[in-house]
Design an enzyme around this catalytic site. Structure first.
Site, PDB file in Angstrom:
ATOM      1  CG  PHE A 226      -1.709  -1.267   1.412  1.00 31.07           C
ATOM      2  CD1 PHE A 226      -2.905  -1.479   0.721  1.00 31.07           C
ATOM      3  CD2 PHE A 226      -1.257  -2.273   2.261  1.00 31.07           C
ATOM      4  CE1 PHE A 226      -3.630  -2.660   0.905  1.00 31.07           C
ATOM      5  CE2 PHE A 226      -1.971  -3.447   2.447  1.00 31.07           C
ATOM      6  CZ  PHE A 226      -3.164  -3.645   1.771  1.00 31.07           C
ATOM      7  CG  ASP A 248      -1.006   1.836  -4.036  1.00 26.81           C
ATOM      8  OD1 ASP A 248      -0.862   2.268  -2.880  1.00 26.81           O
ATOM      9  OD2 ASP A 248      -2.062   1.997  -4.699  1.00 26.81           O
ATOM     10  CB  CYS A 338      -5.589   4.796   9.069  1.00 29.47           C
ATOM     11  SG  CYS A 338      -6.258   4.169   7.534  1.00 29.47           S
TER      12      CYS A 338
HETATM   13  N1  SAH Z   1       1.819   4.101   2.813  1.00 23.54           N
HETATM   14  C1  SAH Z   1       1.325   5.215   2.061  1.00 23.54           C
HETATM   15  C2  SAH Z   1      -0.133   5.512   2.308  1.00 23.54           C
HETATM   16  C3  SAH Z   1      -1.063   4.351   2.051  1.00 23.54           C
HETATM   17  S1  SAH Z   1      -2.682   4.825   1.740  1.00 23.54           S
HETATM   18  C4  SAH Z   1       2.198   6.435   2.303  1.00 23.54           C
HETATM   19  O1  SAH Z   1       3.141   6.362   3.098  1.00 23.54           O
HETATM   20  O2  SAH Z   1       1.919   7.472   1.719  1.00 23.54           O
HETATM   21  C5  SAH Z   1      -3.396   3.354   1.178  1.00 23.54           C
HETATM   22  C6  SAH Z   1      -2.997   2.947  -0.230  1.00 23.54           C
HETATM   23  O3  SAH Z   1      -3.526   1.647  -0.453  1.00 23.54           O
HETATM   24  C7  SAH Z   1      -3.525   3.791  -1.373  1.00 23.54           C
HETATM   25  O4  SAH Z   1      -2.464   4.237  -2.147  1.00 23.54           O
HETATM   26  C8  SAH Z   1      -4.424   2.846  -2.207  1.00 23.54           C
HETATM   27  O5  SAH Z   1      -4.283   3.037  -3.608  1.00 23.54           O
HETATM   28  C9  SAH Z   1      -3.876   1.521  -1.822  1.00 23.54           C
HETATM   29  N2  SAH Z   1      -4.798   0.366  -1.885  1.00 23.54           N
HETATM   30  C10 SAH Z   1      -6.061   0.292  -1.430  1.00 23.54           C
HETATM   31  N3  SAH Z   1      -6.527  -0.974  -1.544  1.00 23.54           N
HETATM   32  C11 SAH Z   1      -5.515  -1.705  -2.087  1.00 23.54           C
HETATM   33  C12 SAH Z   1      -5.371  -3.078  -2.438  1.00 23.54           C
HETATM   34  N4  SAH Z   1      -6.351  -3.960  -2.227  1.00 23.54           N
HETATM   35  N5  SAH Z   1      -4.196  -3.484  -2.956  1.00 23.54           N
HETATM   36  C13 SAH Z   1      -3.185  -2.596  -3.163  1.00 23.54           C
HETATM   37  N6  SAH Z   1      -3.268  -1.293  -2.836  1.00 23.54           N
HETATM   38  C14 SAH Z   1      -4.414  -0.850  -2.300  1.00 23.54           C
END
Ligand code: SAH
Length: 394
Positions: A226, A248, A338
């Site tokens: 993510f 992601d 979160c």
């Molecule tokens: N770690 C990041 C913030 C994560 S926010 C930072 O430091 O900025 C959550 C992220 O999860 C988003 O970018 C979203 O696109 C991604 N996401 C949501 N569901 C997902 C999934 N099932 N598989 C992969 N990515 C996912």
């Protein structure tokens, strides 16, 4: 100003300075307030409780913002609150960091207002009808206090829907930010896209945790799940990680991450980016037998409310079980939630459950939380949403 009387025995939370008055607690509304009007709230015995924003659509009928009856909620009141919030973030903004949250809703006595600073631009989320009503004043105060190049509205649709507000997303004042705006956090440069990006464009709530995690990654093989625009990946590279894999599902996130690697002049050969569903990708790693030294799991909010808790708990458990299985012996798992509805004790229980399922012994070596620009008012524990654990998986 309309007076609202609460039912007998329903005044306790307001006396304890909790900012939400639920619709079921109202005994009498003396008049016809419009949504977003400031009303005066009294206990059943006529004791003054506080001033708050009224809303007829929301389960939270009044959002309290002031508990001192002598105060007048006018433009100078807003100016004082905004000044106070901005001043309390001054120490975060340095040569190395020009992005942070300046106003965090209830925590700063401005329920429904979020203001994020991105270099010379401000991004607002207006999530209550009360703030919507005084939007012009707020924009003017922010202009005079901060002299930004532009102020952008990036309000979240779901929260506005609860308050019966239409969706807005556009320029409120000044220049439009460029498609990709450069910001700096702890010396690392990020391209962010305010208009198209998620949330208000960048997850500045992970600022401290990225830096802490990075200190464990020198010479290590890191998996950042993510990843969004690469917060954990980039900090790990800056700290000498040997290899980073970032996963992601969003194409824009992966594209921005790649730009960020170039912007910071990191070695692109050290980074593998994968646009995929994390659960699917973790299973693929399990099948191929690939292992990592450090894994970051920073999923989106799995539990938007308490009613979603059971399903969310299973999703967190599954994700963490898979993460634990992909670590070399003694490897580190940085795992986050979160979801405000999942408190730290519940999160620890979920992790214990995941460890049992994975057949792993796990030690907590550090606890993560939200940073100083996302304060938690002692009387409003709902504001505490970001939590994480750094685990050693034996
Ligand atoms: N770690 C990041 C913030 C994560 S926010 C930072 O430091 O900025 C959550 C992220 O999860 C988003 O970018 C979203 O696109 C991604 N996401 C949501 N569901 C997902 C999934 N099932 N598989 C992969 N990515 C996912």
């Amino acid at each position: 100003m309309v007076d609202i009387i609460l039912k007998k025995g329903k005044e306790k939370a307001a006396i304890q300075r909790h900012p939400w008055v639920f619709s079921g607690a109202l005994e009498k509304v003396k008049g016809k307030p419009e949504d977003g009007d400031v009303v005066k709230v009294f206990a059943f015995d006529n004791e003054f409780l506080g001033y708050g924003y009224f809303n007829s659509n929301s389960r939270v009928a009044v959002r309290l913002l002031e508990w001192d009856e002598k105060q007048v909620i006018d433009r100078s009141w807003y100016q004082n609150r905004l000044k106070q919030a901005i001043a309390s973030r001054k120490f975060i903004l340095t040569e190395e960091t020009n992005t942070c949250r300046l106003v965090f809703s209830e925590a700063d006595f401005l329920p429904g207002l979020i203001v994020d600073k991105y270099a010379d631009f401000l991004s607002l989320q207006i999530l209550s009808s009360g703030i919507e009503k005084v939007k012009t004043d707020i924009v003017e105060v922010l202009r005079s206090e901060l002299n930004p190049k532009g102020i952008f509205d990036k309000s979240d649709a779901t929260a506005r829907g609860h308050e019966g507000l239409p969706i807005e997303n556009g320029l409120l004042w000044g220049e439009n930010p460029p498609e990709f705006l450069e910001v700096k956090e702890n010396g690392i440069v990020y391209n962010i896209n305010i208009a198209e990006g998620q949330k208000s464009g960048f997850y500045c709530d992970q600022r401290d945790n990225r830096k802490i995690l990075a200190s464990y990654t020198k010479g290590k093989k890191v998996l950042d799940c993510f990843s969004y625009s690469g917060g954990f990946s980039l900090n790990s590279l800056a700290n000498g990680a040997e290899a980073v894999t970032s996963v992601d599902s969003s194409a824009l996130a992966i594209d921005t991450l790649k730009q960020n690697i170039d912007l910071n002049k990191f070695e692109a050969a050290k980074v593998t980016t994968i646009q995929s569903d994390v659960n699917k990708q973790l299973r693929a790693f399990k099948d191929s037998g690939e292992l990592f030294d450090v894994i970051v799991l920073d999923p989106p909010k799995y539990a938007p409310s308490r009613s979603a808790l059971d399903r969310a708990a299973r999703a967190y458990k599954d994700l963490n079980r898979l993460g634990m299985l992909l670590l070399k012996p003694g490897g580190l798992l940085a795992t986050f939630s979160c979801s405000g509805a999942v408190d730290i004790e519940t999160f620890k229980q979920i992790i214990a459950w995941a460890a049992l399922d994975a057949g792993k012994e796990v030690q907590i070596i550090k606890q993560f939380c939200q940073p100083e620009d996302h304060p938690v008012r002692i009387s409003f524990s709902e504001g505490e949403y970001l939590k994480g654990l750094l685990l050693r998986v034996l």
